[in-house]
Design a protein around this motif. Structure first.
Motif, PDB file in Angstrom:
ATOM      1  N   ARG A  44       0.801  -1.411   0.283  1.00  0.00           N
ATOM      2  CA  ARG A  44      -0.035   0.168   0.119  1.00  0.00           C
ATOM      3  C   ARG A  44       0.853   1.180  -0.025  1.00  0.00           C
ATOM      4  O   ARG A  44       2.180   1.217   0.452  1.00  0.00           O
ATOM      5  N   GLU A  45       0.527   2.374  -0.399  1.00  0.00           N
ATOM      6  CA  GLU A  45       1.099   3.453  -0.286  1.00  0.00           C
ATOM      7  C   GLU A  45       0.885   4.058   0.843  1.00  0.00           C
ATOM      8  O   GLU A  45      -0.171   4.058   1.508  1.00  0.00           O
ATOM      9  N   CYS A  46       1.857   4.667   1.502  1.00  0.00           N
ATOM     10  CA  CYS A  46       1.796   5.360   2.776  1.00  0.00           C
ATOM     11  C   CYS A  46       1.190   6.693   2.742  1.00  0.00           C
ATOM     12  O   CYS A  46       1.781   7.963   3.112  1.00  0.00           O
ATOM     13  N   VAL A  47      -0.203   6.911   2.355  1.00  0.00           N
ATOM     14  CA  VAL A  47      -0.987   7.857   2.316  1.00  0.00           C
ATOM     15  C   VAL A  47      -1.753   7.925   3.679  1.00  0.00           C
ATOM     16  O   VAL A  47      -2.117   7.040   4.165  1.00  0.00           O
ATOM     17  N   PRO A  48      -2.078   9.238   3.956  1.00  0.00           N
ATOM     18  CA  PRO A  48      -2.876   9.541   5.112  1.00  0.00           C
ATOM     19  C   PRO A  48      -4.346   8.554   5.298  1.00  0.00           C
ATOM     20  O   PRO A  48      -4.704   8.163   6.417  1.00  0.00           O
ATOM     21  N   LEU A  49      -4.758   8.131   4.105  1.00  0.00           N
ATOM     22  CA  LEU A  49      -6.098   7.178   3.988  1.00  0.00           C
ATOM     23  C   LEU A  49      -5.890   6.004   4.850  1.00  0.00           C
ATOM     24  O   LEU A  49      -6.744   5.665   5.402  1.00  0.00           O
ATOM     25  N   VAL A  50      -4.513   5.433   5.000  1.00  0.00           N
ATOM     26  CA  VAL A  50      -4.129   4.252   5.549  1.00  0.00           C
ATOM     27  C   VAL A  50      -3.677   4.422   6.952  1.00  0.00           C
ATOM     28  O   VAL A  50      -3.081   3.509   7.477  1.00  0.00           O
ATOM     29  N   ILE A  99     -10.498  16.307   5.256  1.00  0.00           N
ATOM     30  CA  ILE A  99     -10.499  15.510   4.003  1.00  0.00           C
ATOM     31  C   ILE A  99     -10.232  13.742   4.118  1.00  0.00           C
ATOM     32  O   ILE A  99     -11.375  13.352   3.655  1.00  0.00           O
ATOM     33  N   VAL A 100      -9.329  13.651   5.009  1.00  0.00           N
ATOM     34  CA  VAL A 100      -8.901  12.245   5.086  1.00  0.00           C
ATOM     35  C   VAL A 100     -10.160  11.629   5.880  1.00  0.00           C
ATOM     36  O   VAL A 100     -10.351  10.584   5.668  1.00  0.00           O
ATOM     37  N   LYS A 101     -10.575  12.326   6.827  1.00  0.00           N
ATOM     38  CA  LYS A 101     -11.744  11.601   7.829  1.00  0.00           C
ATOM     39  C   LYS A 101     -13.157  11.234   6.921  1.00  0.00           C
ATOM     40  O   LYS A 101     -13.586  10.322   6.777  1.00  0.00           O
ATOM     41  N   GLN A 102     -13.220  12.375   6.014  1.00  0.00           N
ATOM     42  CA  GLN A 102     -14.381  12.210   5.143  1.00  0.00           C
ATOM     43  C   GLN A 102     -13.823  11.177   3.868  1.00  0.00           C
ATOM     44  O   GLN A 102     -14.754  10.252   3.732  1.00  0.00           O
ATOM     45  N   ASP A 103     -12.958  10.889   3.462  1.00  0.00           N
ATOM     46  CA  ASP A 103     -12.578   9.763   2.617  1.00  0.00           C
ATOM     47  C   ASP A 103     -12.676   8.425   3.177  1.00  0.00           C
ATOM     48  O   ASP A 103     -13.214   7.497   2.616  1.00  0.00           O
ATOM     49  N   LYS A 104     -12.372   8.293   4.536  1.00  0.00           N
ATOM     50  CA  LYS A 104     -12.614   7.124   5.218  1.00  0.00           C
ATOM     51  C   LYS A 104     -14.074   6.608   5.096  1.00  0.00           C
ATOM     52  O   LYS A 104     -14.457   5.553   4.977  1.00  0.00           O
ATOM     53  N   GLN A 105     -14.757   7.748   5.440  1.00  0.00           N
ATOM     54  CA  GLN A 105     -16.178   7.530   5.580  1.00  0.00           C
ATOM     55  C   GLN A 105     -16.756   7.058   4.423  1.00  0.00           C
ATOM     56  O   GLN A 105     -17.607   5.911   4.178  1.00  0.00           O
ATOM     57  N   PHE A 106     -16.627   7.970   3.222  1.00  0.00           N
ATOM     58  CA  PHE A 106     -16.967   7.593   1.925  1.00  0.00           C
ATOM     59  C   PHE A 106     -16.725   6.244   1.427  1.00  0.00           C
ATOM     60  O   PHE A 106     -17.405   5.392   0.819  1.00  0.00           O
ATOM     61  N   PHE A 111      -8.881  -0.560   1.123  1.00  0.00           N
ATOM     62  CA  PHE A 111      -8.177   0.860   1.342  1.00  0.00           C
ATOM     63  C   PHE A 111      -6.488   0.735   0.901  1.00  0.00           C
ATOM     64  O   PHE A 111      -6.168   1.454  -0.132  1.00  0.00           O
ATOM     65  N   SER A 112      -6.133  -0.532   0.967  1.00  0.00           N
ATOM     66  CA  SER A 112      -4.593  -0.680   0.369  1.00  0.00           C
ATOM     67  C   SER A 112      -4.656  -0.740  -1.006  1.00  0.00           C
ATOM     68  O   SER A 112      -3.690  -0.006  -1.849  1.00  0.00           O
ATOM     69  N   ALA A 113      -5.809  -1.255  -1.777  1.00  0.00           N
ATOM     70  CA  ALA A 113      -5.597  -1.291  -3.397  1.00  0.00           C
ATOM     71  C   ALA A 113      -6.155   0.213  -3.860  1.00  0.00           C
ATOM     72  O   ALA A 113      -5.346   0.600  -4.740  1.00  0.00           O
ATOM     73  N   LEU A 123       0.604  14.769  -0.409  1.00  0.00           N
ATOM     74  CA  LEU A 123       0.503  13.788   0.536  1.00  0.00           C
ATOM     75  C   LEU A 123      -0.811  13.007   0.454  1.00  0.00           C
ATOM     76  O   LEU A 123      -0.595  11.824   0.657  1.00  0.00           O
ATOM     77  N   HIS A 124      -1.806  13.724   0.166  1.00  0.00           N
ATOM     78  CA  HIS A 124      -3.329  13.125   0.203  1.00  0.00           C
ATOM     79  C   HIS A 124      -3.228  11.740  -0.911  1.00  0.00           C
ATOM     80  O   HIS A 124      -3.526  10.828  -0.545  1.00  0.00           O
ATOM     81  N   ARG A 125      -2.659  11.895  -2.025  1.00  0.00           N
ATOM     82  CA  ARG A 125      -2.530  11.014  -3.174  1.00  0.00           C
ATOM     83  C   ARG A 125      -1.556  10.342  -3.451  1.00  0.00           C
ATOM     84  O   ARG A 125      -1.480   9.031  -3.701  1.00  0.00           O
ATOM     85  N   TYR A 126      -0.308  10.709  -2.965  1.00  0.00           N
ATOM     86  CA  TYR A 126       1.009  10.110  -3.265  1.00  0.00           C
ATOM     87  C   TYR A 126       2.053   9.634  -2.065  1.00  0.00           C
ATOM     88  O   TYR A 126       2.685   8.851  -1.968  1.00  0.00           O
ATOM     89  N   GLY A 127       1.559  10.295  -0.974  1.00  0.00           N
ATOM     90  CA  GLY A 127       2.148   9.923   0.365  1.00  0.00           C
ATOM     91  C   GLY A 127       3.571  10.597   0.747  1.00  0.00           C
ATOM     92  O   GLY A 127       4.382  10.199   1.458  1.00  0.00           O
TER      93      GLY A 127
END
Length: 492
Positions: free
Chosen positions: A106-112, A130-137, A166-168, A284-288
């Protein structure tokens, strides 16, 4: 010496028709567990360094789960993510098994990142909400679109868990390219190994012209054939495939993609691609990762923060009436999901629309009432003309001449009254308070003590925080500079 995974990947490329120039070397860095591309010899503009068949690309149409994905009506990012999950679940049986070997899990982005890490490292930054909303959606997408399909794949359910989704998704969001209209977005082996450098890329990923293309298109923009990576506005997740046949063919589309050198590369140098002119929050959001001194960084100030700032000086009804008039004049901020905000550029200059709002908020009652009677005559004007009339109504500035205004930048010095400048400083302070009690100096000291390899999450979150806080400092300097100039002016 090539590592085991690189040797396997080179064999995979040869067996799948991927041609990589002998002038390129893939380098596996054990400290970062990442791969970069170096130039063995000098490369010149126009050199062809790679050819990648579309059949080697992982897309919804080339994966083994195509029928299930299309029957479920999945498309775009979601469809490609499911395709990637399926092929990874196949293990050695997948056509792309040795390609997956050169990708991270997985990429080390805030999503994970964990919720605790997001809360502590990103508080106050552009990514906080944004990251909190990403996880919810994304959790909702998984429950609605993926979990019901797990039984259809005849593979272990764990391979399609929310965590694996999430990883994929981090790999798809950071590495996918738009291949063509037929295939849509896909994972493109080799092309996704080139690292990013803002404004200094050496290679472009392109579609070669088909044999029967004539000269009629010579006048078209050359960038039409450049292939973009996954845009920030992701594709729709679900579509109705019933209107198009799954047996559709590619027509005259070339069967392969090419990588072309667009800037000279010295022997021994890393060969870079670009993900666009992107600020650190998006990187950081998309590429880490982040880039120090990124000139494309911005800070957003939400409308709610502007209204909160005004609430300490004016009544709620007063502020509401000023905001209403601003909207009647067809001004608005930027919008994203359910929020409205204003951008502050890297040099500290606030968005023009924010200045017009503050100017109206601080208009004296006489000028405000006069402006209210003229709304109907101003409402159809463009923003520039409307702002010119707005300043004229505000009055008091003997240096203001309509004919001298060419663009919004010319207007700013007249919109930046003493009251507006004070409000900008207050907004900067209020916005910076979102970072908590830790000072900018403390953040800068902490950054010097960590490394991007050992302390990756902390390092890149600090680069983002520090950049944003420095922009807020420039906003204060910007406001103070104009505020001092206006001390002797009778603006309002």
């Amino acid at each position: 010496m090539a590592t085991k995974r690189l040797r396997s990947f080179h064999r995979w490329m040869r067996s799948n028709g991927v041609e990589c120039s002998d002038a390129l070397a893939l380098v596996d860095d054990p400290s970062t567990k990442s791969i970069s591309v170096l130039s063995i010899s000098d490369l010149s503009e126009g050199d062809l360094v790679a050819t990648i068949p579309k059949s080697a690309c992982l897309t919804m149409l080339t994966c083994g789960a195509r029928e299930v994905i299309e029957t479920a009506g999945l498309a775009g990012v979601l469809g490609l993510t499911v395709a990637l999950m399926y092929e990874r679940a196949l293990g050695p049986a997948s056509q792309w098994y040795d390609y997956f070997g050169v990708l991270p899990e997985r990429e080390c982005v805030p999503l994970v990142w964990s919720d605790e890490e997001v809360e502590s490292l990103l508080a106050g930054t552009e990514l906080d909400k944004i990251v909190k909303q990403d996880k919810q959606f994304m959790s909702e997408d998984w429950e609605e679109c993926i979990e019901p399909l797990i039984g259809s794949f005849n593979l272990g359910a764990d391979s399609f868990s929310l965590e694996n989704y999430f990883s994929a998704k981090t790999l798809v969001s950071s590495r996918a390219f738009e291949i063509d209209e037929y295939h849509g977005y896909g994972m493109v082996p080799l092309a996704d190994l080139f690292n990013h450098k803002t404004g200094a890329e050496h290679v472009h990923f392109t579609r070669p012209e088909s044999d029967d293309e004539g000269d009629d298109d010579d006048d078209e923009d050359d960038d039409d054939d450049k292939i973009s990576d996954l845009s920030g506005d992701e594709q729709s997740s679900v579509v109705d495939h019933s209107t198009s046949s799954s047996d559709n063919t590619e027509g005259d589309n070339p069967a392969a993609l090419e990588m072309i050198i667009v800037r000279h590369v010295n022997a021994g140098s890393e060969v870079f691609n670009t993900y666009g002119y992107t600020g650190n929050a998006a990187l950081l959001h998309r590429y880490g990762f982040t880039e120090p001194d990124n000139q494309f960084d911005i800070v957003n100030i939400e409308l709610t923060l502007v209204l909160k700032c005004c609430s300490s000086q004016f009544s709620k009804q007063y502020t509401k009436s000023r905001l209403s008039l601003w909207r009647k004049l067809n001004f608005s901020g930027c919008t994203s999901q359910n929020s409205e905000y204003f951008e502050v550029s890297c040099n500290g200059e606030p968005q023009f629309e924010l200045l017009t709002l503050l100017y109206i908020i601080y208009l004296n009652e006489k000028s405000f009432d006069k402006l209210g009677t003229m709304v109907d005559s101003l409402v159809n004007e463009d923003d520039l003309s409307c702002a010119i009339d707005l300043i004229s109504i505000g009055g008091g500035n003997c240096n203001f001449k309509k004919d001298s205004i060419q663009d919004a930048n010319d207007l700013n010095k007249f919109l930046l009254t003493k009251s507006v400048c004070k409000a900008l400083v207050m907004l900067a302070d209020l916005r910076e308070s979102l970072y908590g009690s830790v000072s900018l100096k403390d953040d800068e000291k902490k950054l010097k003590e960590c490394t991007p390899v050992k302390d990756r999450k902390l390092y890149h979150s600090l680069v983002l925080r520090i950049s944003e806080r420095r922009i807020l400092g420039r906003l204060r300097d910007y406001a103070s500079k104009f505020g001092s100039r206006n001390k002797k002016r009778k603006i309002l």
